[in-house]
Enzyme design. Structure first.
Site, PDB file in Angstrom:
ATOM      1  NE  ARG A  38      -4.202  -1.814   1.872  1.00  0.00           N
ATOM      2  CZ  ARG A  38      -5.108  -2.208   2.743  1.00  0.00           C
ATOM      3  NH1 ARG A  38      -4.965  -1.899   4.025  1.00  0.00           N
ATOM      4  NH2 ARG A  38      -6.157  -2.900   2.359  1.00  0.00           N
ATOM      5  CE  LYS A 199     -22.362 -14.209   6.579  1.00  0.00           C
ATOM      6  NZ  LYS A 199     -21.681 -13.133   7.268  1.00  0.00           N
ATOM      7  N   GLY A 356     -10.087  -7.794  -1.834  1.00  0.00           N
ATOM      8  CA  GLY A 356     -10.274  -9.006  -1.018  1.00  0.00           C
ATOM      9  C   GLY A 356      -9.704 -10.275  -1.627  1.00  0.00           C
ATOM     10  N   GLY A 379     -14.242  -2.980   0.487  1.00  0.00           N
ATOM     11  CA  GLY A 379     -15.547  -2.390   0.805  1.00  0.00           C
ATOM     12  C   GLY A 379     -15.914  -1.281  -0.151  1.00  0.00           C
TER      13      GLY A 379
END
Length: 399
Positions: A38, A199, A356, A379
């Site tokens: 990063r 999910k 992710g 996110g």
């Protein structure tokens, strides 16, 4: 949301104090950075500002100190690493927007760089407290947001300061917004989206939004079993969200009404139980995805599904992928995710992988350089796919 935002190249930075929000939330162990990816990703923006004689004030969060000073979450190690990469000293402030930060910011000369302490040491950061935003803004003339990973958060250092300073994007945010923005607003077709992960509830609004944009929607991972159950199939003891069965029926009806091809796995790799620990050796077999025996749970997509999904990718011009096809951490149950990563790597399409596990898969397999764009924010990229306005981008000046 308008994706056409000004960047650092659209403004004059020479002699100006530039507050630059980066994502230095790096993993550490025993006070040592274990991956500086990063930090390295932020360097093009930092170098541009230094080379153009800006007075650079870097800021970032690390971890979740919840408004308290925690020495193990100090950004001092980040300042040291940036100093090494830049080949010049990065001055470290002992606070976020207090007396030390203010005096060090005031003393900067053209081309100097300083780093503020962890923004989340301040309680007001995550609350987007106007007093903290004002204090941060008072040190600078311009705000640059280069932290896409936190662009979905309306925090003082990601959005609040833009109420008091002209705000533009750094190179990382510019790339995210231009590539993902174009893919969603004006994609080359056929446009294929691949969604995985456990999910359905995590991706409810993403599915709904993408059905208005794509030509083909592929659904894998644990979320596929709720769709199978909605079709009346037997899913054994696979992950199932009973409360979302009607939603899945609605989405299948919507896809049909819009002429969107909705692809579900045709076969599944099943086992008697979830691997525990996650990388444990496990006995598996492959069965039809709509006829999983009782007592068996689907943990990856099978070879027929891999071929079906790869074929859809082969004919695409734009592909967006978010979420693994199975329990990627287990070497027996990662074949589906690897197959999708391979299909994207082999494709001539514009390929976008959203943070992710999907991003990790591409990087671990060495495919990163064959993907058009790997998003730096999990996110944030999900909310982007939902069509939500991201506060850290909405606050930037339009071109």
């Amino acid at each position: 949301m308008n994706y056409n935002k000004k960047s650092i190249e659209d403004i004059e930075v020479a002699g100006k104090r530039v507050l630059c929000r980066c994502d230095f939330n790096v993993p550490t162990k025993n006070g040592v950075i274990t991956s500086d990816k990063r930090i390295v990703a932020a360097m093009p923006t930092i170098r541009y500002l230094v080379e153009h004689n800006a007075r650079v004030i870097l800021c970032s969060h690390m971890g979740k100190p919840k408004g308290e000073y925690k020495p193990e979450l100090s950004l001092k190690i980040v300042a040291d690493r940036i100093s090494e990469l830049l080949g010049k000293e990065v001055v470290m402030a002992s606070d976020v927007a207090g007396a030390d930060a203010q005096s060090k910011a005031a003393a900067l000369r053209d081309g100097d760089v300083m780093l503020l302490e962890n923004t989340r040491f301040e309680k007001g950061e995550t609350k987007n407290d106007p007093e903290l935003s004002k204090a941060l803004a008072s040190m600078a003339d311009i705000f640059v947001n280069d932290a896409f990973g936190t662009a979905h958060r309306a925090h003082a250092s990601t959005a609040g300061v833009a109420d008091y300073l002209p705000a533009v994007s750094g190179y990382l945010v510019q790339k995210e917004v231009s590539i993902m923005g174009k893919a969603l607003a004006n994609p080359e077709r056929p446009f294929v989206a691949i969604l995985g992960g456990a999910k359905v509830s995590d991706k409810l609004n993403v599915i709904n939004n993408l059905l208005d944009k794509v030509d083909t929607l592929i659904i894998g991972g644990g979320m596929a079993f709720t769709f199978e159950a909605a079709k009346g199939s037997c899913v054994g003891s696979s992950l199932l969200d009973e409360t979302k069965i009607d939603y899945c029926k609605e989405m299948m009806a919507k896809a049909q009404a819009k002429g969107v091809k909705l692809l579900l796995p045709v076969d599944a790799v099943v086992a008697s139980s979830f691997p525990n620990p996650i990388d444990a050796e496990i006995e598996v077999e492959t069965v039809a995805a709509d006829a999983i025996p009782q007592g068996k749970m689907g943990l990856d997509i099978g070879e027929k599904s891999q071929a079906l999904f790869a074929e859809a990718v082969k004919n695409a011009k734009t592909v967006v992928w978010n979420g693994p096809m199975g329990v990627f951490e287990n070497p027996v149950l990662n074949k589906g995710t690897i197959a999708v990563a391979q299909a994207l790597a082999d494709s001539d399409a514009v390929t976008i992988v959203g943070g992710g596990d999907s991003a990790a898969a591409c990087e671990q397999l060495g495919f990163a350089d064959k993907i058009t764009h790997i998003s730096t924010g999990g996110g944030a990229s999900l909310e982007f796919l939902e069509g939500l306005e991201l506060p850290g981008i909405a606050c930037l000046q339009d071109k």
